[in-house]
Every structure is written in C-alpha cells, then in structure tokens.
Design a protein around this motif. Structure first.
Motif, PDB file in Angstrom:
ATOM      1  N   PHE A   1       0.612  -1.163   0.022  1.00  0.00           N
ATOM      2  CA  PHE A   1      -0.069   0.437  -0.211  1.00  0.00           C
ATOM      3  C   PHE A   1       0.767   1.105  -0.357  1.00  0.00           C
ATOM      4  O   PHE A   1      -0.059   2.012  -0.879  1.00  0.00           O
ATOM      5  CB  PHE A   1      -0.941   0.092   1.012  1.00  0.00           C
ATOM      6  CG  PHE A   1      -2.143   1.610   1.243  1.00  0.00           C
ATOM      7  CD1 PHE A   1      -2.517   1.410   0.298  1.00  0.00           C
ATOM      8  CD2 PHE A   1      -1.569   1.720   2.161  1.00  0.00           C
ATOM      9  CE1 PHE A   1      -3.586   2.631   0.312  1.00  0.00           C
ATOM     10  CE2 PHE A   1      -1.938   3.287   2.482  1.00  0.00           C
ATOM     11  CZ  PHE A   1      -3.350   3.091   1.207  1.00  0.00           C
ATOM     12  N   LEU A   2       1.918   1.391   0.525  1.00  0.00           N
ATOM     13  CA  LEU A   2       2.712   2.758   0.527  1.00  0.00           C
ATOM     14  C   LEU A   2       3.772   2.433  -0.579  1.00  0.00           C
ATOM     15  O   LEU A   2       4.482   3.076  -0.946  1.00  0.00           O
ATOM     16  CB  LEU A   2       3.966   2.426   1.644  1.00  0.00           C
ATOM     17  CG  LEU A   2       3.642   2.472   3.158  1.00  0.00           C
ATOM     18  CD1 LEU A   2       4.449   1.831   4.367  1.00  0.00           C
ATOM     19  CD2 LEU A   2       3.189   3.995   3.614  1.00  0.00           C
ATOM     20  N   TYR A   3       3.962   1.342  -1.355  1.00  0.00           N
ATOM     21  CA  TYR A   3       4.927   1.323  -2.426  1.00  0.00           C
ATOM     22  C   TYR A   3       3.105   2.107  -4.249  1.00  0.00           C
ATOM     23  O   TYR A   3       4.331   2.341  -3.886  1.00  0.00           O
ATOM     24  CB  TYR A   3       4.731  -0.281  -3.186  1.00  0.00           C
ATOM     25  CG  TYR A   3       6.024  -0.660  -2.129  1.00  0.00           C
ATOM     26  CD1 TYR A   3       6.870   0.096  -1.505  1.00  0.00           C
ATOM     27  CD2 TYR A   3       6.031  -1.954  -2.089  1.00  0.00           C
ATOM     28  CE1 TYR A   3       8.402  -0.293  -1.190  1.00  0.00           C
ATOM     29  CE2 TYR A   3       7.295  -2.197  -1.716  1.00  0.00           C
ATOM     30  CZ  TYR A   3       8.152  -2.091  -0.855  1.00  0.00           C
ATOM     31  OH  TYR A   3       9.306  -2.807  -0.019  1.00  0.00           O
ATOM     32  N   ALA A   4       2.206   1.693  -3.215  1.00  0.00           N
ATOM     33  CA  ALA A   4       1.546   1.925  -4.764  1.00  0.00           C
ATOM     34  C   ALA A   4       1.567   3.688  -4.472  1.00  0.00           C
ATOM     35  O   ALA A   4       0.979   4.064  -5.114  1.00  0.00           O
ATOM     36  CB  ALA A   4      -0.249   1.939  -4.196  1.00  0.00           C
ATOM     37  N   ARG A   5       1.400   4.385  -2.955  1.00  0.00           N
ATOM     38  CA  ARG A   5       1.707   5.819  -3.215  1.00  0.00           C
ATOM     39  C   ARG A   5       2.962   6.717  -3.820  1.00  0.00           C
ATOM     40  O   ARG A   5       2.504   7.178  -4.525  1.00  0.00           O
ATOM     41  CB  ARG A   5       1.402   5.967  -1.299  1.00  0.00           C
ATOM     42  CG  ARG A   5       0.528   6.135  -0.870  1.00  0.00           C
ATOM     43  CD  ARG A   5       0.592   6.377   0.671  1.00  0.00           C
ATOM     44  NE  ARG A   5      -0.431   5.538   1.189  1.00  0.00           N
ATOM     45  CZ  ARG A   5      -0.811   6.378   2.734  1.00  0.00           C
ATOM     46  NH1 ARG A   5       0.648   6.459   3.675  1.00  0.00           N
ATOM     47  NH2 ARG A   5      -1.910   5.813   3.428  1.00  0.00           N
ATOM     48  N   PHE A   6       3.833   5.924  -4.044  1.00  0.00           N
ATOM     49  CA  PHE A   6       4.762   5.920  -4.671  1.00  0.00           C
ATOM     50  C   PHE A   6       4.839   6.140  -5.905  1.00  0.00           C
ATOM     51  O   PHE A   6       5.125   6.728  -6.633  1.00  0.00           O
ATOM     52  CB  PHE A   6       5.941   5.865  -4.294  1.00  0.00           C
ATOM     53  CG  PHE A   6       6.964   6.074  -2.826  1.00  0.00           C
ATOM     54  CD1 PHE A   6       8.006   7.535  -2.508  1.00  0.00           C
ATOM     55  CD2 PHE A   6       6.720   5.241  -1.495  1.00  0.00           C
ATOM     56  CE1 PHE A   6       7.771   7.907  -1.424  1.00  0.00           C
ATOM     57  CE2 PHE A   6       7.306   5.776  -0.222  1.00  0.00           C
ATOM     58  CZ  PHE A   6       8.085   7.094  -0.358  1.00  0.00           C
ATOM     59  N   VAL A   7       3.936   4.493  -6.489  1.00  0.00           N
ATOM     60  CA  VAL A   7       3.672   4.684  -7.626  1.00  0.00           C
ATOM     61  C   VAL A   7       2.398   5.459  -8.546  1.00  0.00           C
ATOM     62  O   VAL A   7       2.986   6.311  -9.476  1.00  0.00           O
ATOM     63  CB  VAL A   7       3.142   3.208  -7.920  1.00  0.00           C
ATOM     64  CG1 VAL A   7       2.902   3.076  -9.316  1.00  0.00           C
ATOM     65  CG2 VAL A   7       4.795   2.105  -7.939  1.00  0.00           C
ATOM     66  N   TYR A   8       1.508   5.665  -7.589  1.00  0.00           N
ATOM     67  CA  TYR A   8       0.417   6.791  -7.973  1.00  0.00           C
ATOM     68  C   TYR A   8       1.590   8.555  -8.076  1.00  0.00           C
ATOM     69  O   TYR A   8       1.137   9.124  -8.737  1.00  0.00           O
ATOM     70  CB  TYR A   8      -0.528   7.047  -6.797  1.00  0.00           C
ATOM     71  CG  TYR A   8      -0.909   5.804  -6.945  1.00  0.00           C
ATOM     72  CD1 TYR A   8      -1.299   4.685  -8.257  1.00  0.00           C
ATOM     73  CD2 TYR A   8      -1.575   5.895  -6.097  1.00  0.00           C
ATOM     74  CE1 TYR A   8      -2.328   3.915  -8.147  1.00  0.00           C
ATOM     75  CE2 TYR A   8      -2.751   4.752  -6.223  1.00  0.00           C
ATOM     76  CZ  TYR A   8      -3.032   3.813  -6.696  1.00  0.00           C
ATOM     77  OH  TYR A   8      -3.306   2.582  -6.725  1.00  0.00           O
ATOM     78  N   HIS A   9       2.225   8.578  -6.343  1.00  0.00           N
ATOM     79  CA  HIS A   9       2.928   9.704  -6.962  1.00  0.00           C
ATOM     80  C   HIS A   9       3.977   9.942  -7.982  1.00  0.00           C
ATOM     81  O   HIS A   9       3.422  11.137  -9.017  1.00  0.00           O
ATOM     82  CB  HIS A   9       3.495  10.349  -6.027  1.00  0.00           C
ATOM     83  CG  HIS A   9       5.099  11.666  -5.613  1.00  0.00           C
ATOM     84  ND1 HIS A   9       6.170  11.107  -5.721  1.00  0.00           N
ATOM     85  CD2 HIS A   9       4.460  12.653  -5.719  1.00  0.00           C
ATOM     86  CE1 HIS A   9       6.210  12.839  -5.144  1.00  0.00           C
ATOM     87  NE2 HIS A   9       5.119  13.414  -5.970  1.00  0.00           N
ATOM     88  N   GLU A  10       5.186   8.766  -8.137  1.00  0.00           N
ATOM     89  CA  GLU A  10       5.529   9.190 -10.244  1.00  0.00           C
ATOM     90  C   GLU A  10       4.158   9.182 -11.225  1.00  0.00           C
ATOM     91  O   GLU A  10       4.909   9.724 -12.204  1.00  0.00           O
ATOM     92  CB  GLU A  10       6.373   7.384 -10.778  1.00  0.00           C
ATOM     93  CG  GLU A  10       7.540   7.934  -8.932  1.00  0.00           C
ATOM     94  CD  GLU A  10       8.248   6.901  -8.645  1.00  0.00           C
ATOM     95  OE1 GLU A  10       8.365   6.211  -9.950  1.00  0.00           O
ATOM     96  OE2 GLU A  10       9.789   6.737  -8.352  1.00  0.00           O
ATOM     97  N   ALA A  11       3.326   8.523 -11.512  1.00  0.00           N
ATOM     98  CA  ALA A  11       2.136   8.740 -12.329  1.00  0.00           C
ATOM     99  C   ALA A  11       1.661   9.781 -12.729  1.00  0.00           C
ATOM    100  O   ALA A  11       2.064   9.964 -13.478  1.00  0.00           O
ATOM    101  CB  ALA A  11       1.297   7.821 -11.860  1.00  0.00           C
ATOM    102  N   GLY A  12       1.631  10.515 -11.539  1.00  0.00           N
ATOM    103  CA  GLY A  12       1.739  12.130 -11.023  1.00  0.00           C
ATOM    104  C   GLY A  12       2.110  13.171 -11.992  1.00  0.00           C
ATOM    105  O   GLY A  12       1.919  13.531 -12.893  1.00  0.00           O
ATOM    106  N   LEU A  13       3.656  12.775 -11.639  1.00  0.00           N
ATOM    107  CA  LEU A  13       4.347  13.374 -12.277  1.00  0.00           C
ATOM    108  C   LEU A  13       4.778  13.295 -13.803  1.00  0.00           C
ATOM    109  O   LEU A  13       5.163  14.186 -14.366  1.00  0.00           O
ATOM    110  CB  LEU A  13       6.127  12.584 -10.931  1.00  0.00           C
ATOM    111  CG  LEU A  13       5.769  13.576 -10.634  1.00  0.00           C
ATOM    112  CD1 LEU A  13       7.290  12.744  -9.265  1.00  0.00           C
ATOM    113  CD2 LEU A  13       6.347  15.218  -9.594  1.00  0.00           C
TER     114      LEU A  13
END
Length: 142
Positions: free
Chosen positions: A8-20
């Motif tokens: 779940f924490l990894y997913a937050r980083f993936v979503y953040h990178e996807a937004g960037l």
C-alpha cells in the motif's frame, strides 16, 4: 497481511510518480548523449528497495528525491571540509537523520524509526569493511 501494508505504501509512490509523468514535470528533453525521458524524477525504486544488499542501499532507494535533498542541502553542508575525503563524520550523519525525523513529525515512533535507521547505517559503515564481514560476503551468492 503485513506485506499488504508495505505494498500500500509502494502504491502511493507509484501514484506519485504517475502524476509527475502525466503532468509533464518528469520530462527531460533529449540531448546528444541521452534519449528523452519522462520519468526523470524518481520517488522510489521498489525492486532495489526490497532486495537491497545492505543498509545504505535500502535507505537510498526509499523516497529518493528527499534523500537527494538531505544529502546535498543538509549532510554536505554539515561536513568538515578540512578533513580528508572519505573520513567518517558522525556529526553530519546525526544531523541528517535528525532533520529527517523532525520533518516527519513530532511522534515518538518516527524518532525510534530514524534512530534505528541511523544505528543500522552506522553499524554498516563501521563493521562493513571488517575481515569477518569480508569473509562472510565472499561466501554469500551474488
């Protein structure tokens, strides 16, 4: 069940990178040596974080942009330039981990976590190059 929390924490980083990437902030134009890149701002390398061979690599692949900022704006400025290069400087490391803990908030858990990371990093730096550690690492598979 415990792995689901870390994913779940990894997913937050993936979503953040996807937004960037989607916003174009992560775009880096091509030049003579490198092709164009859309993911120039990396937040985390999940694979390298999960399979890190040592404490330094484990810490370095979690929240990479913050690591970069802490390294160049806190640690490098705290180092004593009169000492020879490669000298172990404890004050700069303590200051960096302390500032990272303060940025995360005033909760005891954060201070315990960053103290543990500091001790793990310190132990790796002090004992990682001993004869025993070298002998053990030669026997381990790559």
């Amino acid at each position: 069940a415990s792995n689901s929390k870390i994913y779940f924490l990894y997913a937050r980083f993936v979503y953040h990178e996807a937004g960037l990437i989607a916003s174009g902030i992560g775009f880096k134009a091509k030049d003579e040596k490198t092709p164009e890149e859309y993911n120039s701002i990396r937040c985390m390398d999940i694979y390298k974080h999960m399979w890190a061979p040592n404490a330094k690599e484990y810490i370095a692949h979690w929240n990479m942009r913050t690591q970069h900022w802490l390294k160049y704006y806190v640690m490098m400025r705290s180092m004593d330039r009169s000492l020879p290069r490669g000298t172990f400087q404890l004050k700069a490391i303590i200051k960096t981990f302390s500032i990272s803990a303060i940025f995360h908030g005033y909760y005891v858990g954060y201070y315990l976590f960053f103290s543990g990371l500091f001790l793990m990093d310190l132990a790796w730096k002090l004992m990682g190059a001993t004869a025993v550690a070298t002998a053990i690492s030669k026997r381990l598979p790559e």
